[in-house]
Design an enzyme around this catalytic site. Sequence first.
Site, PDB file in Angstrom:
ATOM      1  N   TYR A 174       1.010  -1.104  -0.700  1.00  0.00           N
ATOM      2  CA  TYR A 174      -0.209   0.065  -0.223  1.00  0.00           C
ATOM      3  C   TYR A 174       1.258   1.368   0.396  1.00  0.00           C
ATOM      4  O   TYR A 174       0.089   2.114  -0.810  1.00  0.00           O
ATOM      5  CB  TYR A 174      -1.148  -0.115   1.079  1.00  0.00           C
ATOM      6  CG  TYR A 174      -1.750   0.853   1.461  1.00  0.00           C
ATOM      7  CD1 TYR A 174      -2.560   1.195   0.634  1.00  0.00           C
ATOM      8  CD2 TYR A 174      -1.512   2.239   1.687  1.00  0.00           C
ATOM      9  CE1 TYR A 174      -4.122   1.827   0.448  1.00  0.00           C
ATOM     10  CE2 TYR A 174      -2.384   3.303   1.290  1.00  0.00           C
ATOM     11  CZ  TYR A 174      -3.886   3.186   1.198  1.00  0.00           C
ATOM     12  OH  TYR A 174      -4.434   4.567   1.060  1.00  0.00           O
TER      13      TYR A 174
ATOM     14  N   PHE B 262      -7.589  20.919 -25.040  1.00  0.00           N
ATOM     15  CA  PHE B 262      -7.223  19.118 -24.788  1.00  0.00           C
ATOM     16  C   PHE B 262      -8.496  19.129 -24.139  1.00  0.00           C
ATOM     17  O   PHE B 262      -8.586  19.321 -23.151  1.00  0.00           O
ATOM     18  CB  PHE B 262      -6.245  18.254 -24.270  1.00  0.00           C
ATOM     19  CG  PHE B 262      -6.557  16.359 -24.450  1.00  0.00           C
ATOM     20  CD1 PHE B 262      -6.061  16.049 -25.961  1.00  0.00           C
ATOM     21  CD2 PHE B 262      -7.207  15.846 -23.979  1.00  0.00           C
ATOM     22  CE1 PHE B 262      -7.587  15.291 -26.036  1.00  0.00           C
ATOM     23  CE2 PHE B 262      -7.653  15.040 -23.855  1.00  0.00           C
ATOM     24  CZ  PHE B 262      -7.895  14.269 -25.035  1.00  0.00           C
ATOM     25  N   THR B 263      -9.451  18.277 -24.874  1.00  0.00           N
ATOM     26  CA  THR B 263     -11.144  17.843 -23.556  1.00  0.00           C
ATOM     27  C   THR B 263     -10.799  18.385 -22.509  1.00  0.00           C
ATOM     28  O   THR B 263     -11.561  18.995 -21.503  1.00  0.00           O
ATOM     29  CB  THR B 263     -11.563  17.285 -25.008  1.00  0.00           C
ATOM     30  OG1 THR B 263     -10.713  15.101 -24.653  1.00  0.00           O
ATOM     31  CG2 THR B 263     -11.658  16.696 -25.821  1.00  0.00           C
TER      32      THR B 263
ATOM     33  N   ASP C 290       2.289  19.407 -20.987  1.00  0.00           N
ATOM     34  CA  ASP C 290       0.933  17.915 -21.666  1.00  0.00           C
ATOM     35  C   ASP C 290       1.791  17.120 -22.635  1.00  0.00           C
ATOM     36  O   ASP C 290       2.548  16.883 -23.556  1.00  0.00           O
ATOM     37  CB  ASP C 290       0.220  18.223 -21.807  1.00  0.00           C
ATOM     38  CG  ASP C 290      -0.675  17.413 -22.106  1.00  0.00           C
ATOM     39  OD1 ASP C 290      -0.333  16.274 -22.368  1.00  0.00           O
ATOM     40  OD2 ASP C 290      -2.024  17.445 -22.435  1.00  0.00           O
TER      41      ASP C 290
ATOM     42  N   LYS D 225      -0.050   6.481 -23.608  1.00  0.00           N
ATOM     43  CA  LYS D 225       0.086   6.693 -25.234  1.00  0.00           C
ATOM     44  C   LYS D 225       2.061   6.853 -25.243  1.00  0.00           C
ATOM     45  O   LYS D 225       1.818   5.220 -25.425  1.00  0.00           O
ATOM     46  CB  LYS D 225      -0.265   7.955 -25.385  1.00  0.00           C
ATOM     47  CG  LYS D 225      -1.531   8.693 -25.422  1.00  0.00           C
ATOM     48  CD  LYS D 225      -1.929   9.030 -24.229  1.00  0.00           C
ATOM     49  CE  LYS D 225      -3.605   9.960 -24.541  1.00  0.00           C
ATOM     50  NZ  LYS D 225      -4.520  10.658 -24.026  1.00  0.00           N
TER      51      LYS D 225
ATOM     52  N   ARG E 159     -13.527  14.105 -34.058  1.00  0.00           N
ATOM     53  CA  ARG E 159     -12.966  15.276 -33.649  1.00  0.00           C
ATOM     54  C   ARG E 159     -13.306  16.667 -34.480  1.00  0.00           C
ATOM     55  O   ARG E 159     -12.498  17.239 -35.161  1.00  0.00           O
ATOM     56  CB  ARG E 159     -11.695  14.861 -33.022  1.00  0.00           C
ATOM     57  CG  ARG E 159     -10.130  14.498 -32.403  1.00  0.00           C
ATOM     58  CD  ARG E 159     -10.972  14.497 -31.107  1.00  0.00           C
ATOM     59  NE  ARG E 159     -10.199  14.400 -29.816  1.00  0.00           N
ATOM     60  CZ  ARG E 159     -10.964  13.536 -28.968  1.00  0.00           C
ATOM     61  NH1 ARG E 159     -12.702  13.866 -28.981  1.00  0.00           N
ATOM     62  NH2 ARG E 159     -10.141  13.028 -28.128  1.00  0.00           N
TER      63      ARG E 159
ATOM     64  N   PHE F  50     -18.747  14.207 -26.877  1.00  0.00           N
ATOM     65  CA  PHE F  50     -18.668  13.065 -27.318  1.00  0.00           C
ATOM     66  C   PHE F  50     -18.427  11.802 -27.162  1.00  0.00           C
ATOM     67  O   PHE F  50     -18.401  11.268 -27.931  1.00  0.00           O
ATOM     68  CB  PHE F  50     -17.799  13.730 -28.229  1.00  0.00           C
ATOM     69  CG  PHE F  50     -15.972  13.934 -27.321  1.00  0.00           C
ATOM     70  CD1 PHE F  50     -15.889  14.697 -26.610  1.00  0.00           C
ATOM     71  CD2 PHE F  50     -15.341  12.507 -27.209  1.00  0.00           C
ATOM     72  CE1 PHE F  50     -15.232  14.997 -25.890  1.00  0.00           C
ATOM     73  CE2 PHE F  50     -13.672  12.536 -26.688  1.00  0.00           C
ATOM     74  CZ  PHE F  50     -13.672  13.543 -25.517  1.00  0.00           C
TER      75      PHE F  50
HETATM   76  C1  LIG Z   1      -5.048  11.624 -23.170  1.00  0.00           C
HETATM   77  C2  LIG Z   1      -5.221  12.937 -23.513  1.00  0.00           C
HETATM   78  C3  LIG Z   1      -5.064  14.174 -22.293  1.00  0.00           C
HETATM   79  C4  LIG Z   1      -5.461  12.402 -21.353  1.00  0.00           C
HETATM   80  O1  LIG Z   1      -5.062  11.591 -20.598  1.00  0.00           O
HETATM   81  P1  LIG Z   1      -6.343  10.398 -20.099  1.00  0.00           P
HETATM   82  O2  LIG Z   1      -4.868   9.168 -19.345  1.00  0.00           O
HETATM   83  O3  LIG Z   1      -7.161   9.864 -21.265  1.00  0.00           O
HETATM   84  O4  LIG Z   1      -5.977  10.699 -19.053  1.00  0.00           O
HETATM   85  C5  LIG Z   1      -4.712  14.507 -22.020  1.00  0.00           C
HETATM   86  N1  LIG Z   1      -4.107  15.222 -23.017  1.00  0.00           N
HETATM   87  C6  LIG Z   1      -3.524  15.044 -24.215  1.00  0.00           C
HETATM   88  C7  LIG Z   1      -2.574  15.106 -24.923  1.00  0.00           C
HETATM   89  C8  LIG Z   1      -4.364  13.620 -24.147  1.00  0.00           C
HETATM   90  O5  LIG Z   1      -3.938  13.125 -25.716  1.00  0.00           O
END
Ligand SMILES: *Cc1c(COP(=O)(O)O)cnc(C)c1O
Length: 462
Positions: A77, A129-130, A220, A263, A387, A453
């Site tokens: 933990y 970004f969303t 980011d 990613k 998108r 979306f």
């Molecule tokens: C996917 C993504 C995020 C958010 O990450 P999650 O792991 O999906 O929460 C933030 N910024 C960018 C550019 C992304 O592609």
Amino acid sequence: MAIKIEKRSWAEPYRMKMVELLKMTTKAQREKALKEAGYNTFLLHAEDVYIDLLTDSGTNAMSDRQWSAFMTGDEAYAGSKSYYLMEKAIQQFYGYKYVVPTHQGRGAENLLSQIMIKKGDYVPGNMYFTTTRLHQELAGGTFVDVICDEAHDAQSEFPFKGNVDISKLDALVKKHGAKKIPYICVATNVNMAGGQPISIKNLKELREYTNKHGIKIVHDMTRVAENAFFIQQREEGYKNTSIKDIVKEICSLTDAATMSAKKDALVNIGGFMATNDWDVFEEARNLVVVYEGLHTYGGLAGRDMEAIAVGIKESVSDHHQKARVGQVEYLGKRMEEFGIPLVKPFGGHGIFVDAKAFLPHLTQDQYPAQTLAAEIYADSGVRTMERGIISAGRKANGENYYPKLELVRFTIPRRVYTQAHMDVVAESAAMVYDRRKKIKGLKMVYEPKYLRFFQARFEKLK
Ligand SMILES: *Cc1c(COP(=O)(O)O)cnc(C)c1O
């Protein structure tokens, strides 16, 4: 006879040792599935999808080394050895000092936004970004787009469409004062612009400008290694620099970072926040307990952190990125041969089809990109995503955002599909393109409040 080869082929720097069998469907089955999903590819059952290009997020294939590391996860933990291993990989390959794990990227965005943004602040960024923008808004900030104009032009072949237009940032500083701008969020390989890179030169100029005004740079870094690949290919002076070194240089020009390890880092779940600022770290590791878990696991299992540590190392390999981005380029070229309108230059994580140019007879309120994604699924079982206006959502006052770009994203998971899969995808897009004039749009019949979306539903226009 002498053999002549114009350009030698490349192939993946790995081979397959296990495969996942896929369900094959008929057109009638797909049309039924699509109707049940309200013409939203997010609402399809993944089982009914043949080639899944919805996203490159968490859909990567892990390597044998990652799977081995997975088995050595320490599930304690508190103080798990896997946390310290991941921390070490982040320090070594990215150079940030302090690390807080989170369940995925948005968990890191939540922490960072709550800590750094005050009500009434402005948060500039190289395109929204969303989830990033929503967390900024929930923390009381207002997002301001300061990306270069080329990024909003699907036809522009500018090699660094992810660049910040510093004059736009300067205008914001002049209007509201630097005190109202806690940081600028700089994404590497800007997702919403089509996976387009920022240059080191631009980042250096931005660093100089922000230093002068006391504004931090939050990175980011979700696709930093893919960005580094483009710098190596395109930016003067970097041809002989390794991706590993370029990644480190990019990070060194920023103050803090949010990462979706789903990613670049080649895992199926995970993320983290990193910073060089002890005060921000101290607050983050306190706040993370509320939302994610203790600061040495942040919502992740020990095995996830093990796999991230290995994935980070694999992601900065020149061979890996060459094949990764090479496959994206291969798909782009095949689609281009059929005359399909695409965002150029090709991005790092996918091919973006210009739905406005593909379906010029539809207005943006008839959702050309959403329509096109649905048509492609019906044709071949290939799943893509919108998108455009649906992803852009509504402003705080309820009005729709009308983004200039209305795109369908063909996102390629890392190390998952073959070149033959890419051929099937390109041919499917071509068949839909061939009958584009007969395609009618959609109307929205259900709209969720946040990030619509994901769950919006549609009906076909008559
Ligand atoms: C996917 C993504 C995020 C958010 O990450 P999650 O792991 O999906 O929460 C933030 N910024 C960018 C550019 C992304 O592609």
